[in-house]
Design a protein around this motif. Sequence first.
Motif, PDB file in Angstrom:
ATOM      1  N   GLY A  53      35.011   4.118   3.158  1.00  0.00           N
ATOM      2  CA  GLY A  53      34.293   4.063   4.421  1.00  0.00           C
ATOM      3  C   GLY A  53      32.825   4.373   4.222  1.00  0.00           C
ATOM      4  O   GLY A  53      31.939   3.673   4.724  1.00  0.00           O
ATOM      5  N   PHE A  54      32.542   5.435   3.449  1.00  0.00           N
ATOM      6  CA  PHE A  54      31.150   5.730   3.125  1.00  0.00           C
ATOM      7  C   PHE A  54      30.594   4.732   2.121  1.00  0.00           C
ATOM      8  O   PHE A  54      29.399   4.415   2.146  1.00  0.00           O
ATOM      9  CB  PHE A  54      31.029   7.157   2.584  1.00  0.00           C
ATOM     10  CG  PHE A  54      30.967   8.207   3.651  1.00  0.00           C
ATOM     11  CD1 PHE A  54      29.790   8.459   4.328  1.00  0.00           C
ATOM     12  CD2 PHE A  54      32.091   8.945   3.986  1.00  0.00           C
ATOM     13  CE1 PHE A  54      29.720   9.431   5.322  1.00  0.00           C
ATOM     14  CE2 PHE A  54      32.045   9.911   4.978  1.00  0.00           C
ATOM     15  CZ  PHE A  54      30.863  10.151   5.652  1.00  0.00           C
ATOM     16  N   GLY A  55      31.449   4.236   1.221  1.00  0.00           N
ATOM     17  CA  GLY A  55      30.985   3.234   0.268  1.00  0.00           C
ATOM     18  C   GLY A  55      30.452   1.987   0.953  1.00  0.00           C
ATOM     19  O   GLY A  55      29.469   1.381   0.511  1.00  0.00           O
ATOM     20  N   LEU A  56      31.075   1.590   2.061  1.00  0.00           N
ATOM     21  CA  LEU A  56      30.624   0.405   2.798  1.00  0.00           C
ATOM     22  C   LEU A  56      29.234   0.584   3.392  1.00  0.00           C
ATOM     23  O   LEU A  56      28.577  -0.402   3.747  1.00  0.00           O
ATOM     24  CB  LEU A  56      31.622   0.091   3.921  1.00  0.00           C
ATOM     25  CG  LEU A  56      33.000  -0.424   3.485  1.00  0.00           C
ATOM     26  CD1 LEU A  56      33.936  -0.512   4.682  1.00  0.00           C
ATOM     27  CD2 LEU A  56      32.862  -1.779   2.807  1.00  0.00           C
ATOM     28  N   THR A  57      28.778   1.834   3.500  1.00  0.00           N
ATOM     29  CA  THR A  57      27.450   2.085   4.050  1.00  0.00           C
ATOM     30  C   THR A  57      26.367   1.425   3.211  1.00  0.00           C
ATOM     31  O   THR A  57      25.280   1.109   3.718  1.00  0.00           O
ATOM     32  CB  THR A  57      27.190   3.599   4.135  1.00  0.00           C
ATOM     33  OG1 THR A  57      28.296   4.236   4.786  1.00  0.00           O
ATOM     34  CG2 THR A  57      25.929   3.911   4.919  1.00  0.00           C
ATOM     35  N   ALA A  58      26.640   1.187   1.935  1.00  0.00           N
ATOM     36  CA  ALA A  58      25.663   0.525   1.065  1.00  0.00           C
ATOM     37  C   ALA A  58      25.318  -0.871   1.556  1.00  0.00           C
ATOM     38  O   ALA A  58      24.254  -1.409   1.229  1.00  0.00           O
ATOM     39  CB  ALA A  58      26.197   0.467  -0.363  1.00  0.00           C
ATOM     40  N   PHE A  59      26.211  -1.487   2.330  1.00  0.00           N
ATOM     41  CA  PHE A  59      25.995  -2.852   2.800  1.00  0.00           C
ATOM     42  C   PHE A  59      25.507  -2.900   4.248  1.00  0.00           C
ATOM     43  O   PHE A  59      25.359  -3.983   4.819  1.00  0.00           O
ATOM     44  CB  PHE A  59      27.295  -3.653   2.680  1.00  0.00           C
ATOM     45  CG  PHE A  59      27.867  -3.651   1.290  1.00  0.00           C
ATOM     46  CD1 PHE A  59      27.352  -4.485   0.310  1.00  0.00           C
ATOM     47  CD2 PHE A  59      28.898  -2.777   0.941  1.00  0.00           C
ATOM     48  CE1 PHE A  59      27.860  -4.478  -0.979  1.00  0.00           C
ATOM     49  CE2 PHE A  59      29.419  -2.769  -0.346  1.00  0.00           C
ATOM     50  CZ  PHE A  59      28.895  -3.624  -1.313  1.00  0.00           C
TER      51      PHE A  59
END
Length: 450
Positions: A310-316
């Motif tokens: 969920g936080f990883g998707l913040t990169a996009f």
Amino acid sequence: MPSVVSVRAFRHAARETVSGLPREFWWLWTSTLVNRLGAFVATFMALYLTLDRGYSASYAGLVAALHGLGGVVSSLGGGVMADRLGRRPTMLVAQTATALSVAALGFVHHPLAIAGVAFLVGMASNASRPAVQAMMADIVRPEDRVRAFSLNYWAINLGFAISSMGAGFIAEFSYLAGFLIEAGMTLACAIVVFLKLPESRPEQPGGGGKGGEGGKGAPEEAVGLGTVLRDRRFMGVVGLSFLVAFIFQQGAIGLPVAMGAAGFTPADYGMAIAVNGVLIVALQIPVTRFIQHRDPGRLLVVSSVLAGYGFGLTAFAGSVGVFALTVCVWTLAEIVNAPTQTGLVVRLSPVHGRGRYQGMYTLSWAVASLVAPLMSGVVIDRYGAEWLWGLCAVVGTAAGAGYAVLMRRLPAEEPVTGPAAAHTGEPATEPATERAGEGPAAAPADVATA
């Protein structure tokens, strides 16, 4: 007709969610809600120091770190007090000390005095958490604990959401008023505890003496901090809890910094992060109905991975709407993880060591609140926010894998004991002491009871 049916279904679901829990739980729940309704210091401390007092951002960060350090110090101390003195006295002392120190914080002006009192506030406010969680485990039946912890978590977030909105208006009028209101609300919690909550600490085997008859209670009487540290499975859970806490800390640490660096305003961040509180208030109860009888190991694996990615998707994310969508993903993980993990801590804890075990669990979150700001800032400054979000995905995957390993052959729920037995109609029984050769039951009888 569909609307009538849906309303009836909602009422039935709500009734099932809140039914069957003892009266003492609801007084404890009320105390939690009142406490969070008065939350002010943690939310607006940085603004108070920089805008009202004129101190630098570095000094504000130092004060926040000292506040967190106080929580680290008191996590284990509060757990030991809950087991030795009792849940009720620990809560009374901690809440009264919190009220006095918060009030004092509004009146001190010297930088050293502010830093010292902030440390005391962090220490006092965190000391009651192990006692609250231990009391909840004492008075609620094992099969109802996930539901009870979910309701308590819901109260925390509901109170915090309301107080955050109210605190903004109070701050415009007077920061001192905010400190005094929080002190008054915390003192009201202590009054609720004093008037409505009886002591719930289970009786020690053999009448509480050190020389219990028959030896059956010896392992329980020997529960100390050394016992907790030697419990390999539980300390593994504490380590994984730290990893998960590090991830969730990014919602308040990495996310605003990254959004600011990308050109978004504080209002944009406020809109995105508000989704977290709204979803928790709206979904905590229905999600609890879905998860309360499911395998905790699988829930922790899924929620850990979901939080990381969920936080990883913040990169996009390139707009406020996309940031809000990523918040939705990790908030769902938070809703599942928080009550499940707290219930697991109770499940792995011996009855007469619940305070110490809850204290060690609380410590994992307190340490994460210290480490996350430092590590996140370094990663963002040196490598960029995308590396931080990638790190979150890796940490979430590692935590999920760790839970998958540790949850094998999970010990069964202990028989109903103490106050909880009064609400089941079953006789109180001694807890099982077999834990597959691990943990407190396998500890020698001469462990130092720290």
